[in-house]
Design a protein around this motif. Structure first.
Motif, PDB file in Angstrom:
ATOM      1  N   THR A 140       0.873  -1.186   0.000  1.00  0.00           N
ATOM      2  CA  THR A 140       0.000   0.000   0.000  1.00  0.00           C
ATOM      3  C   THR A 140       0.901   1.225   0.000  1.00  0.00           C
ATOM      4  OG1 THR A 140      -1.624  -1.241   1.296  1.00  0.00           O
ATOM      5  CG2 THR A 140      -1.884   1.162   1.243  1.00  0.00           C
ATOM      6  N   ILE A 141       0.866   1.983  -1.080  1.00  0.00           N
ATOM      7  CA  ILE A 141       1.782   3.125  -1.203  1.00  0.00           C
ATOM      8  C   ILE A 141       1.012   4.435  -1.316  1.00  0.00           C
ATOM      9  CG2 ILE A 141       1.958   2.879  -3.751  1.00  0.00           C
ATOM     10  CD1 ILE A 141       4.932   3.854  -3.385  1.00  0.00           C
ATOM     11  N   THR A 142       1.602   5.486  -0.748  1.00  0.00           N
ATOM     12  CA  THR A 142       0.984   6.815  -0.820  1.00  0.00           C
ATOM     13  C   THR A 142       0.978   7.308  -2.271  1.00  0.00           C
ATOM     14  OG1 THR A 142       3.188   7.616  -0.201  1.00  0.00           O
ATOM     15  CG2 THR A 142       1.510   7.628   1.514  1.00  0.00           C
ATOM     16  N   SER A 143      -0.206   7.445  -2.815  1.00  0.00           N
ATOM     17  CA  SER A 143      -0.302   8.075  -4.141  1.00  0.00           C
ATOM     18  C   SER A 143      -0.238   9.587  -3.954  1.00  0.00           C
ATOM     19  CB  SER A 143      -1.593   7.670  -4.853  1.00  0.00           C
ATOM     20  OG  SER A 143      -2.722   8.191  -4.183  1.00  0.00           O
ATOM     21  N   ARG A 144      -0.697  10.041  -2.820  1.00  0.00           N
ATOM     22  CA  ARG A 144      -0.470  11.419  -2.380  1.00  0.00           C
ATOM     23  C   ARG A 144      -0.751  11.463  -0.883  1.00  0.00           C
ATOM     24  NH1 ARG A 144      -4.973  15.768  -3.617  1.00  0.00           N
ATOM     25  NH2 ARG A 144      -5.876  15.327  -1.586  1.00  0.00           N
ATOM     26  N   HIS A 145       0.002  12.279  -0.201  1.00  0.00           N
ATOM     27  CA  HIS A 145      -0.213  12.423   1.244  1.00  0.00           C
ATOM     28  C   HIS A 145      -0.884  13.771   1.499  1.00  0.00           C
ATOM     29  CE1 HIS A 145       0.699  12.146   5.602  1.00  0.00           C
ATOM     30  NE2 HIS A 145       0.472  10.858   5.363  1.00  0.00           N
ATOM     31  N   HIS A 146      -0.800  14.263   2.747  1.00  0.00           N
ATOM     32  CA  HIS A 146      -1.562  15.480   3.078  1.00  0.00           C
ATOM     33  C   HIS A 146      -1.042  16.721   2.342  1.00  0.00           C
ATOM     34  CE1 HIS A 146      -2.990  12.713   5.969  1.00  0.00           C
ATOM     35  NE2 HIS A 146      -2.291  13.082   7.026  1.00  0.00           N
ATOM     36  N   ASP A 147       0.178  16.662   1.810  1.00  0.00           N
ATOM     37  CA  ASP A 147       0.680  17.796   1.019  1.00  0.00           C
ATOM     38  C   ASP A 147       0.017  17.852  -0.352  1.00  0.00           C
ATOM     39  OD1 ASP A 147       1.853  15.676  -0.289  1.00  0.00           O
ATOM     40  OD2 ASP A 147       3.923  16.312   0.034  1.00  0.00           O
ATOM     41  N   GLY A 148      -0.833  16.864  -0.636  1.00  0.00           N
ATOM     42  CA  GLY A 148      -1.598  16.857  -1.886  1.00  0.00           C
ATOM     43  C   GLY A 148      -0.766  16.568  -3.115  1.00  0.00           C
ATOM     44  N   PHE A 149       0.525  16.316  -2.937  1.00  0.00           N
ATOM     45  CA  PHE A 149       1.416  16.144  -4.090  1.00  0.00           C
ATOM     46  C   PHE A 149       1.233  14.754  -4.693  1.00  0.00           C
ATOM     47  CE2 PHE A 149       5.441  15.321  -6.252  1.00  0.00           C
ATOM     48  CZ  PHE A 149       5.574  16.488  -6.993  1.00  0.00           C
ATOM     49  N   ALA A 150       0.781  14.706  -5.944  1.00  0.00           N
ATOM     50  CA  ALA A 150       0.515  13.415  -6.589  1.00  0.00           C
ATOM     51  C   ALA A 150       1.831  12.765  -6.989  1.00  0.00           C
ATOM     52  CB  ALA A 150      -0.386  13.602  -7.799  1.00  0.00           C
ATOM     53  N   MET A 151       2.063  11.576  -6.483  1.00  0.00           N
ATOM     54  CA  MET A 151       3.280  10.824  -6.830  1.00  0.00           C
ATOM     55  C   MET A 151       3.027   9.997  -8.085  1.00  0.00           C
ATOM     56  SD  MET A 151       5.769  11.474  -4.791  1.00  0.00           S
ATOM     57  CE  MET A 151       6.859  10.050  -4.729  1.00  0.00           C
ATOM     58  N   PHE A 152       2.098  10.477  -8.898  1.00  0.00           N
ATOM     59  CA  PHE A 152       1.767   9.771 -10.135  1.00  0.00           C
ATOM     60  C   PHE A 152       1.442  10.799 -11.211  1.00  0.00           C
ATOM     61  CE2 PHE A 152      -2.897  10.363  -9.929  1.00  0.00           C
ATOM     62  CZ  PHE A 152      -3.053  10.725  -8.597  1.00  0.00           C
ATOM     63  N   ASP A 153       1.299  10.306 -12.418  1.00  0.00           N
ATOM     64  CA  ASP A 153       1.054  11.172 -13.571  1.00  0.00           C
ATOM     65  C   ASP A 153      -0.417  11.573 -13.576  1.00  0.00           C
ATOM     66  OD1 ASP A 153       1.118  12.475 -15.943  1.00  0.00           O
ATOM     67  OD2 ASP A 153       1.383  10.687 -17.186  1.00  0.00           O
ATOM     68  N   SER A 154      -0.701  12.740 -12.995  1.00  0.00           N
ATOM     69  CA  SER A 154      -2.090  13.198 -12.927  1.00  0.00           C
ATOM     70  C   SER A 154      -2.323  14.336 -13.908  1.00  0.00           C
ATOM     71  CB  SER A 154      -2.401  13.667 -11.504  1.00  0.00           C
ATOM     72  OG  SER A 154      -3.706  14.191 -11.465  1.00  0.00           O
ATOM     73  N   LYS A 155      -3.440  14.240 -14.602  1.00  0.00           N
ATOM     74  CA  LYS A 155      -3.789  15.324 -15.538  1.00  0.00           C
ATOM     75  C   LYS A 155      -4.701  16.347 -14.845  1.00  0.00           C
ATOM     76  CE  LYS A 155      -1.795  13.124 -19.002  1.00  0.00           C
ATOM     77  NZ  LYS A 155      -0.487  12.764 -18.437  1.00  0.00           N
ATOM     78  N   VAL A 156      -5.114  16.026 -13.629  1.00  0.00           N
ATOM     79  CA  VAL A 156      -6.062  16.891 -12.931  1.00  0.00           C
ATOM     80  C   VAL A 156      -5.390  18.183 -12.469  1.00  0.00           C
ATOM     81  CG1 VAL A 156      -7.545  17.007 -10.873  1.00  0.00           C
ATOM     82  CG2 VAL A 156      -7.491  14.929 -12.257  1.00  0.00           C
ATOM     83  N   SER A 157      -4.099  18.095 -12.167  1.00  0.00           N
ATOM     84  CA  SER A 157      -3.359  19.273 -11.720  1.00  0.00           C
ATOM     85  C   SER A 157      -1.885  19.007 -12.011  1.00  0.00           C
ATOM     86  CB  SER A 157      -3.582  19.441 -10.215  1.00  0.00           C
ATOM     87  OG  SER A 157      -2.418  19.868  -9.573  1.00  0.00           O
ATOM     88  N   ASP A 158      -1.102  20.088 -12.097  1.00  0.00           N
ATOM     89  CA  ASP A 158       0.340  19.877 -12.362  1.00  0.00           C
ATOM     90  C   ASP A 158       1.123  19.668 -11.060  1.00  0.00           C
ATOM     91  OD1 ASP A 158       0.406  22.377 -11.245  1.00  0.00           O
ATOM     92  OD2 ASP A 158       1.796  23.225 -12.722  1.00  0.00           O
ATOM     93  N   TRP A 159       0.437  19.641  -9.935  1.00  0.00           N
ATOM     94  CA  TRP A 159       1.097  19.406  -8.633  1.00  0.00           C
ATOM     95  C   TRP A 159       1.386  17.899  -8.536  1.00  0.00           C
ATOM     96  CZ3 TRP A 159       4.076  21.522  -5.343  1.00  0.00           C
ATOM     97  CH2 TRP A 159       4.087  21.232  -3.980  1.00  0.00           C
ATOM     98  N   ASN A 160       2.295  17.449  -9.375  1.00  0.00           N
ATOM     99  CA  ASN A 160       2.571  16.018  -9.425  1.00  0.00           C
ATOM    100  C   ASN A 160       4.016  15.757  -9.838  1.00  0.00           C
ATOM    101  OD1 ASN A 160       2.846  15.238 -12.406  1.00  0.00           O
ATOM    102  ND2 ASN A 160       0.896  16.352 -12.440  1.00  0.00           N
ATOM    103  N   ILE A 161       4.444  14.549  -9.608  1.00  0.00           N
ATOM    104  CA  ILE A 161       5.848  14.164  -9.786  1.00  0.00           C
ATOM    105  C   ILE A 161       6.331  14.305 -11.229  1.00  0.00           C
ATOM    106  CG2 ILE A 161       5.229  11.696  -9.997  1.00  0.00           C
ATOM    107  CD1 ILE A 161       7.894  11.150  -8.402  1.00  0.00           C
ATOM    108  N   VAL A 162       5.471  14.035 -12.175  1.00  0.00           N
ATOM    109  CA  VAL A 162       5.913  14.084 -13.578  1.00  0.00           C
ATOM    110  C   VAL A 162       6.185  15.527 -14.003  1.00  0.00           C
ATOM    111  CG1 VAL A 162       5.265  13.555 -15.961  1.00  0.00           C
ATOM    112  CG2 VAL A 162       4.689  11.954 -14.127  1.00  0.00           C
ATOM    113  N   GLN A 163       5.331  16.425 -13.574  1.00  0.00           N
ATOM    114  CA  GLN A 163       5.482  17.808 -14.050  1.00  0.00           C
ATOM    115  C   GLN A 163       6.337  18.701 -13.164  1.00  0.00           C
ATOM    116  OE1 GLN A 163       1.795  19.472 -15.861  1.00  0.00           O
ATOM    117  NE2 GLN A 163       0.987  17.448 -15.360  1.00  0.00           N
ATOM    118  N   ARG A 164       6.488  18.371 -11.903  1.00  0.00           N
ATOM    119  CA  ARG A 164       7.186  19.303 -11.012  1.00  0.00           C
ATOM    120  C   ARG A 164       8.596  18.878 -10.592  1.00  0.00           C
ATOM    121  NH1 ARG A 164       4.355  23.525  -8.131  1.00  0.00           N
ATOM    122  NH2 ARG A 164       2.448  23.927  -9.288  1.00  0.00           N
TER     123      ARG A 164
END
Ligand code: FHN
Length: 444
Positions: free
Chosen positions: A105-129
């Motif tokens: 079970t891995i954190t896809s995002r924690h309370h910082d809201g940072f997506a550790m996956f390729d999300s198109k919903v927001s750029d606050w994610n590992i691929v874009q930032r």
């Protein structure tokens, strides 16, 4: 060492508040695939919890944003330093398997809201930032499928970054933490577009997943979280996906597992959990290998392999799984202190796993001396702390046909009458965490 300063007091309060709500599972009819997945989940017994995010760069746990009262602007600098060039999905999955763990079970995002996956919903994610620019969850999912282990995604409903997480929750209002977000936001958009949008991605782009492990609802206990909608979306996209909510309260409709934090079911020594334990759903208890969830360079409170083994045995004896956490480093490696201990636990599981995997809580109530598990016609008596020669057990249903030591198969003398079963324990040849006596019991 506490992972975060907020936890104990406030969560205790929220827990007692929730405790008054009656458990309700009646409206939800799980699909056949879901019921099967629940059984498999219970059989699996042991999982690896992974808290990994950009916070690991600071080496001070996953609550560092909150604990240091950082602003969004300050925290936004972190992803630029996150470049886990040593991340090796194959090695992570292999480590879990070597430890005898059956799911991750891995954190896809924690309370910082940072997506550790390729999300198109927001750029606050590992691929874009981040300079890394890749999706580690995709690599992990592919590898988990290859190596035949289930992958679950932790998803924090609590969000310290998105302005639409408004009104703010207790983690911000109670500590007087203003991180620079505007004092307005669209709560419905946060839930229906942002959160459900990301959940849709997680349930669509990563193949069959074990389920979603939710956390953070306790931050806003009175809010409308649109749970029915979110849960229906998950079950519609993947009927077998289990919803595991860490809201510290009795299960709500649509949920598939009841989980407990840092405690066994029904216990609340850590101040997180309800004492209510459902008999309708699989149970899980999570804990950490040291004292932190996210990577913490100052935390040396490592549990020994023996302590983990006892936690696992006690969980199984309480009819529960154990989800054991590690916090990988920002370079993608898992520190040696964790690796060594996990290998030791794995060796133990290779010898004694028969008394854990596929079992359910046994007929003898858990006690200080130990616990019991059961499977088919076997009752496993796990003697954890007992120095006496004789061990008297309460009555169990069915005639005991034989009693043998798990491991060397030595026979164990016993008597049984209507008052119970008395075992004559053999001399210990070596110091063991758990002396397991296998009773073969005639079916009634
Ligand atoms: O705040 C989190 C914490 O960081 C961690 O993720 C644990 C895991 O069970 N849950 C929360 C506290 O309840």
């Amino acid at each position: 060492m506490k992972t975060h300063k907020f936890a104990a007091g406030t969560l205790l309060l929220l827990t007692s508040l929730f405790a008054s709500l009656a458990p309700a599972q009646s409206a939800y009819q799980p699909a056949a695939e879901n019921l099967k997945a629940r059984q498999e989940f219970q059989d699996a017994k042991f999982g690896m919890f992974i808290h990994w995010g950009v916070y690991s760069v600071l080496g001070d746990g996953e609550w560092v944003f909150h604990n240091r009262k950082l602003t969004v602007q300050e925290y936004d600098r972190l992803p630029k330093f996150f470049d886990p060039e040593k991340f090796d999905a194959k090695a992570w999955v292999a480590l879990a398997k070597a430890a005898g763990m059956k799911y991750i079970t891995i954190t896809s995002r924690h309370h910082d809201g940072f997506a550790m996956f390729d999300s198109k919903v927001s750029d606050w994610n590992i691929v874009q930032r981040t300079p890394y620019g890749k999706d580690p969850l995709k690599m992990l999912a592919d590898e988990a499928h290859r190596q035949g282990i289930k992958l679950f995604f932790y998803y924090s409903q609590l969000d310290w970054h998105n302005p639409d997480y408004y009104p703010r929750g207790a983690t911000e209002t109670e500590g007087g933490w203003h991180n620079g977000r505007p004092d307005h936001g669209d709560w419905n958009a946060y839930l229906d577009d942002y959160m459900d949008g990301q959940l849709r991605e997680l349930l669509t782009n990563y193949g069959p997943i074990g389920g979603i492990w939710f956390d953070g609802m306790w931050d806003k206990p009175d809010a409308d979280w649109h749970l029915a909608k979110t849960y229906a979306l998950i079950h519609q996209l993947q009927p077998a996906a289990l919803i595991i909510p860490n809201h510290h309260r009795a299960p709500l409709p649509g949920e598939d597992v009841q989980t407990f934090e840092r405690d066994l079911p029904g216990q609340n020594t850590a101040g997180f959990n309800t004492k209510f334990v459902t008999d309708q759903l699989p149970l899980e208890s999570c804990n950490t290998l040291n004292d932190s969830w996210g990577f913490n360079i100052g935390d040396h409170a490592y549990k020994s392999a023996e302590e983990v083994e006892e936690m696992l045995v006690r969980a199984a004896g309480n009819n529960s799984n154990l989800l054991l956490n590690i916090g990988p480093m920002p370079n993608g490696e898992i520190q040696q202190e964790f690796v060594t201990r996990l290998h030791d636990v794995g060796e133990w599981m290779a010898r004694y796993g028969e008394s854990i995997y596929g079992t359910r809580g046994g007929p003898i109530a858990p006690a200080d001396w130990g616990v019991s598990t059961q499977k088919a016609d076997k009752v496993y008596v796990h003697v954890l702390h007992w120095s006496g020669k004789l061990l008297a057990l309460p009555p169990i249903q069915g005639a005991v046909r034989s009693a043998r030591m798990l491991g060397d198969d030595a026979s164990v003398a016993f008597t049984q009458n209507r008052d119970g079963v008395v075992l004559t324990l053999p001399e210990k040849k070596e110091r063991k965490v758990d002396e397991v006596i296998v009773l073969t019991v005639a079916k009634q």
